[in-house]
Design a protein around this motif. Structure first.
Motif, PDB file in Angstrom:
ATOM      1  N   SER A 179       0.528  -1.205   0.073  1.00  0.00           N
ATOM      2  CA  SER A 179      -0.281   0.016   0.012  1.00  0.00           C
ATOM      3  C   SER A 179       1.086   1.349  -0.090  1.00  0.00           C
ATOM      4  CB  SER A 179      -0.841   0.445   1.399  1.00  0.00           C
ATOM      5  OG  SER A 179      -1.781  -1.239   1.664  1.00  0.00           O
ATOM      6  N   GLN A 180      -0.049   1.845  -1.016  1.00  0.00           N
ATOM      7  CA  GLN A 180       0.718   3.328  -0.627  1.00  0.00           C
ATOM      8  C   GLN A 180       0.229   4.209   0.274  1.00  0.00           C
ATOM      9  OE1 GLN A 180       1.384   4.919  -4.908  1.00  0.00           O
ATOM     10  NE2 GLN A 180       2.887   2.628  -5.166  1.00  0.00           N
ATOM     11  N   GLN A 213      -0.309   8.304   1.884  1.00  0.00           N
ATOM     12  CA  GLN A 213       0.150   9.845   1.214  1.00  0.00           C
ATOM     13  C   GLN A 213       0.357  10.998   2.822  1.00  0.00           C
ATOM     14  OE1 GLN A 213      -3.010  11.295  -0.581  1.00  0.00           O
ATOM     15  NE2 GLN A 213      -2.104  11.186  -2.495  1.00  0.00           N
ATOM     16  N   PRO A 241      -5.336   5.193   2.499  1.00  0.00           N
ATOM     17  CA  PRO A 241      -3.797   4.316   0.695  1.00  0.00           C
ATOM     18  C   PRO A 241      -5.031   4.335  -0.542  1.00  0.00           C
ATOM     19  CG  PRO A 241      -4.674   2.430   2.189  1.00  0.00           C
ATOM     20  CD  PRO A 241      -5.294   3.546   2.834  1.00  0.00           C
ATOM     21  N   ILE A 242      -3.897   5.015  -1.785  1.00  0.00           N
ATOM     22  CA  ILE A 242      -4.261   5.684  -2.599  1.00  0.00           C
ATOM     23  C   ILE A 242      -4.860   3.979  -3.942  1.00  0.00           C
ATOM     24  CG2 ILE A 242      -3.435   7.592  -2.363  1.00  0.00           C
ATOM     25  CD1 ILE A 242      -0.548   6.733  -3.931  1.00  0.00           C
ATOM     26  N   LYS A 243      -4.158   3.034  -3.042  1.00  0.00           N
ATOM     27  CA  LYS A 243      -3.949   1.772  -3.406  1.00  0.00           C
ATOM     28  C   LYS A 243      -5.364   1.301  -3.935  1.00  0.00           C
ATOM     29  CE  LYS A 243      -1.993  -2.712  -5.173  1.00  0.00           C
ATOM     30  NZ  LYS A 243      -0.939  -4.071  -4.178  1.00  0.00           N
ATOM     31  N   GLU A 244      -6.009   0.655  -4.911  1.00  0.00           N
ATOM     32  CA  GLU A 244      -7.511   0.314  -5.105  1.00  0.00           C
ATOM     33  C   GLU A 244      -7.198  -1.580  -4.553  1.00  0.00           C
ATOM     34  OE1 GLU A 244      -9.426   1.273  -8.115  1.00  0.00           O
ATOM     35  OE2 GLU A 244      -9.329   3.420  -8.047  1.00  0.00           O
ATOM     36  N   CYS A 245      -8.110  -1.775  -4.497  1.00  0.00           N
ATOM     37  CA  CYS A 245      -8.438  -3.368  -3.809  1.00  0.00           C
ATOM     38  C   CYS A 245      -8.984  -3.942  -4.843  1.00  0.00           C
ATOM     39  CB  CYS A 245      -8.812  -3.410  -2.680  1.00  0.00           C
ATOM     40  SG  CYS A 245      -8.097  -3.125  -0.900  1.00  0.00           S
ATOM     41  N   HIS A 246      -8.426  -5.024  -5.732  1.00  0.00           N
ATOM     42  CA  HIS A 246      -9.036  -6.264  -6.710  1.00  0.00           C
ATOM     43  C   HIS A 246      -8.929  -7.251  -5.943  1.00  0.00           C
ATOM     44  CE1 HIS A 246      -5.291  -6.166  -8.661  1.00  0.00           C
ATOM     45  NE2 HIS A 246      -5.250  -5.077  -7.952  1.00  0.00           N
TER      46      HIS A 246
END
Length: 259
Positions: free
Chosen positions: A2-3, A5, A198-203
């Motif tokens: 995860s990223q 900010q 987090p800016i990463k989307e879960c998929h």
């Protein structure tokens, strides 16, 4: 991964286990006597091979080193569980035998000093009082090991005690890699950042199993016989210079691998 900010940073005190000193070592324990689970090695066994050796327990005692403040002597007792393949004669069906072995080791490391006693709400505490106004707060020791390497396994006779007859058993030589650490709880300041979404989307991967399998690289190295190691090539010794000179290579029994 995860990223996150972050916008602000602040120093936050946290309680951690600080490693004051550590060491790594490779030990070769020779003449390790195996205490067979069945008592004595059967008389019909003429050959043994090591099947598995593992460290099942490590007993540690820590004592301050006199006249050397802050240093501690750590006595280690390794307990090994051993599995052996025992043979009556060559090419016969083996019998599985088990046993236990013990070895000792001592190291001296710096562990710092602390004359305080710490009590926790869960009932635990750090530091013991030997006498009035004398507090001994020992550091904590940790030992990391990998499974031992069996360097030798042979049949021999040993005397368990002075008043007993010699007993047939297995005597081994073991190689062991270990890391020993001494640490204490301390309070340190570390930079911390405000948590953001987090800016990463879960998929989830919705592809078929065969589609996923098609993306895996073909393991060509698993189907290729490994070549001669570079270290072995560098150990060549040439008797004479010239094209007709004979070359000897250490630790290589199959010379066809060089052709």
């Amino acid at each position: 991964m995860s990223q996150f900010q972050s916008e602000s940073c602040a120093n936050t005190p946290i309680k951690v286990q600080r490693v004051f000193d550590s060491c790594s070592d490779r030990d070769c324990f020779s003449n390790v006597q195996i205490i067979m689970d069945g008592g004595e090695l059967p008389s019909n066994i003429t050959m043994v091979k090591s099947r598995c050796v593992r460290v099942s327990d490590i007993c540690m005692t820590i004592e301050p080193v006199p006249f050397n403040r802050g240093f501690y002597s750590i006595d280690l007792t390794y307990t090994f569980r051993v599995e052996l393949m025992a043979y009556e004669r060559s090419c016969s069906s083996p019998v599985l035998l088990t046993g236990t072995a013990y070895t000792n080791k001592n190291v001296i490391l710096y562990g710092g000093e602390s004359n305080t006693k710490t009590f926790f709400s869960n009932g635990g505490h750090l530091g013991d009082t030997n006498a009035c106004c004398e507090t001994v707060n020992l550091p904590t020791a940790a030992v990391q090991v990998v499974d031992p390497i069996t360097l030798e396994a042979r049949i021999g006779t040993v005397c368990i005690t002075e008043n007993t007859a010699p007993t047939r058993t297995v005597i081994m030589t073991l190689g062991l890699f270990s890391v020993v650490e001494l640490f204490r709880p301390v309070t340190v300041l570390v930079p911390t950042y405000a948590y953001t979404i987090p800016i990463k989307e879960c998929h989830a991967d919705t592809e078929s199993p065969c589609a996923v399998f098609d993306k895996i690289r073909f393991p060509a190295e698993e189907f290729t016989t490994s070549g001669l190691p570079i270290d072995a090539i560098n150990t060549t010794h040439t008797k004479e210079c010239g094209c007709d000179s004979e070359t000897e290579i250490d630790y290589i029994t199959d010379r066809s691998t060089l052709e």
